[in-house]
Design a protein around this motif. Structure first.
Motif, short mmCIF file in Angstrom:
data_model
loop_
_atom_site.label_atom_id
_atom_site.label_comp_id
_atom_site.label_asym_id
_atom_site.label_seq_id
_atom_site.Cartn_x
_atom_site.Cartn_y
_atom_site.Cartn_z
N GLU A 1 0.82 -1.21 0.00
CA GLU A 1 0.00 0.00 0.00
C GLU A 1 0.86 1.27 0.00
O GLU A 1 0.53 2.26 -0.67
CB GLU A 1 -0.91 -0.01 1.24
N LEU A 2 1.96 1.24 0.74
CA LEU A 2 2.78 2.44 0.92
C LEU A 2 3.95 2.56 -0.05
O LEU A 2 4.67 3.55 -0.04
CB LEU A 2 3.31 2.50 2.36
N ALA A 3 4.12 1.55 -0.89
CA ALA A 3 5.26 1.55 -1.81
C ALA A 3 5.27 2.77 -2.73
O ALA A 3 6.33 3.33 -3.02
CB ALA A 3 5.27 0.26 -2.62
N SER A 4 4.10 3.20 -3.17
CA SER A 4 4.04 4.33 -4.10
C SER A 4 4.48 5.63 -3.45
O SER A 4 4.82 6.59 -4.14
CB SER A 4 2.62 4.48 -4.65
N ARG A 5 4.49 5.67 -2.11
CA ARG A 5 4.93 6.86 -1.38
C ARG A 5 6.38 6.70 -0.90
O ARG A 5 6.87 7.51 -0.12
CB ARG A 5 4.01 7.12 -0.18
N ASN A 6 7.04 5.66 -1.36
CA ASN A 6 8.43 5.38 -1.00
C ASN A 6 8.62 5.22 0.51
O ASN A 6 9.62 5.67 1.09
CB ASN A 6 9.37 6.48 -1.53
N ILE A 7 7.62 4.60 1.13
CA ILE A 7 7.69 4.27 2.55
C ILE A 7 7.95 2.78 2.67
O ILE A 7 7.22 1.97 2.11
CB ILE A 7 6.40 4.65 3.29
N THR A 8 9.01 2.41 3.36
CA THR A 8 9.39 1.01 3.53
C THR A 8 8.71 0.42 4.77
O THR A 8 8.70 1.04 5.83
CB THR A 8 10.91 0.87 3.68
N VAL A 9 8.16 -0.77 4.61
CA VAL A 9 7.59 -1.50 5.74
C VAL A 9 8.38 -2.79 5.94
O VAL A 9 8.61 -3.53 4.98
CB VAL A 9 6.10 -1.82 5.53
#
Length: 244
Positions: free
Chosen positions: A169-177
């Motif tokens: 879900e957050l990949a497009s915002r360049n947030i790593t989980v």
């Protein structure tokens, strides 16, 4: 609490032994810390014991199971975090959890439901341009269901799957989980359990893997546990059923 150039780490469940080691290691890297827990007295003692710089660490009350308070908690943070760590955890022995649903329910609320509640709030805050990483502390108990701990394991399995989807879900915002999938750690939560001492990891060792997390989703500290992790994933059900 911090200037614009200082990065902030929000640690949820900061009273755990691993979380406290993360505090020390992030401070060494010049991060500011928001340490959040129900037991603020223990955190205050920790800060005093280690003579930590109070200008770099803020203590906030956080109850993972008080879902209705989570929006207010997040809105009132002194600064929006660059990194978020969900380290809250609760464990009840499996037979007790089987016979007493309250224990099972508390594990579900702390280990999974509370995590989803607060992390959803954090992840959907598009105004926080600081956020770069979310790390959840899971367990090898969640890799496969085993009769000795399947209720606790189910909460960790659910948390891991949630983080996997959140990562997408957050990949497009360049947030790593990331998810930290750990074996036995020498911590309060494991006190009194009959564990293989040769497999016990120290909290500082585990914390180092969290603080230095890279881009891979799963973080499995210690080569012995990596081997166990991959064996568990591929082991046939007929053999898994023979495990304790």
């Amino acid at each position: 609490m911090n200037n614009n150039s200082t990065k902030t780490v929000l640690i949820l469940g900061a009273n755990s032994d691993v979380a406290k080691q993360c505090i020390l290691q992030y401070l060494e890297k010049d991060f500011s810390i928001i340490a959040s827990s129900r037991n603020l007295k223990s955190l205050e003692n920790f800060v005093k014991e280690h003579k930590l710089d109070s200008s770099k660490i803020k203590l906030n009350y956080f109850d993972a199971t008080d879902f209705s308070s989570h929006h207010k908690f997040y809105d009132e943070l002194p600064s929006k975090p660059h990194i978020v760590i969900y380290a809250a955890g609760f464990l009840v022995e499996n037979q007790k959890a089987l016979k007493d649903f309250e224990g099972a329910k508390q594990m579900m609320e702390v280990n999974y439901m509370g995590a989803v509640s607060i992390l959803n709030i954090i992840a959907t805050d598009d105004s926080n341009k600081n956020l770069k990483r979310i790390i959840g502390l899971s367990s090898l108990s969640g890799v496969r269901g085993r009769k000795s701990n399947f209720i606790y394991g189910s909460t960790k399995s659910a948390f891991t799957q949630y983080l996997a989807g959140l990562r997408q879900e957050l990949a497009s915002r360049n947030i790593t989980v990331n998810v930290l999938v750990s074996g036995y750690i020498n911590t309060k939560i494991n006190e009194g359990l009959n564990l293989n001492k040769s497999l016990l990891m120290e909290p500082a060792y585990v914390a180092k893997h969290i603080v230095n997390a890279g881009n891979y989703f799963s973080i499995v500290p210690n080569f012995k546990w990596k081997i166990i992790y991959y064996i568990l994933k591929i082991l046939p059900e007929s053999l898994v059923s023979k495990l304790p």
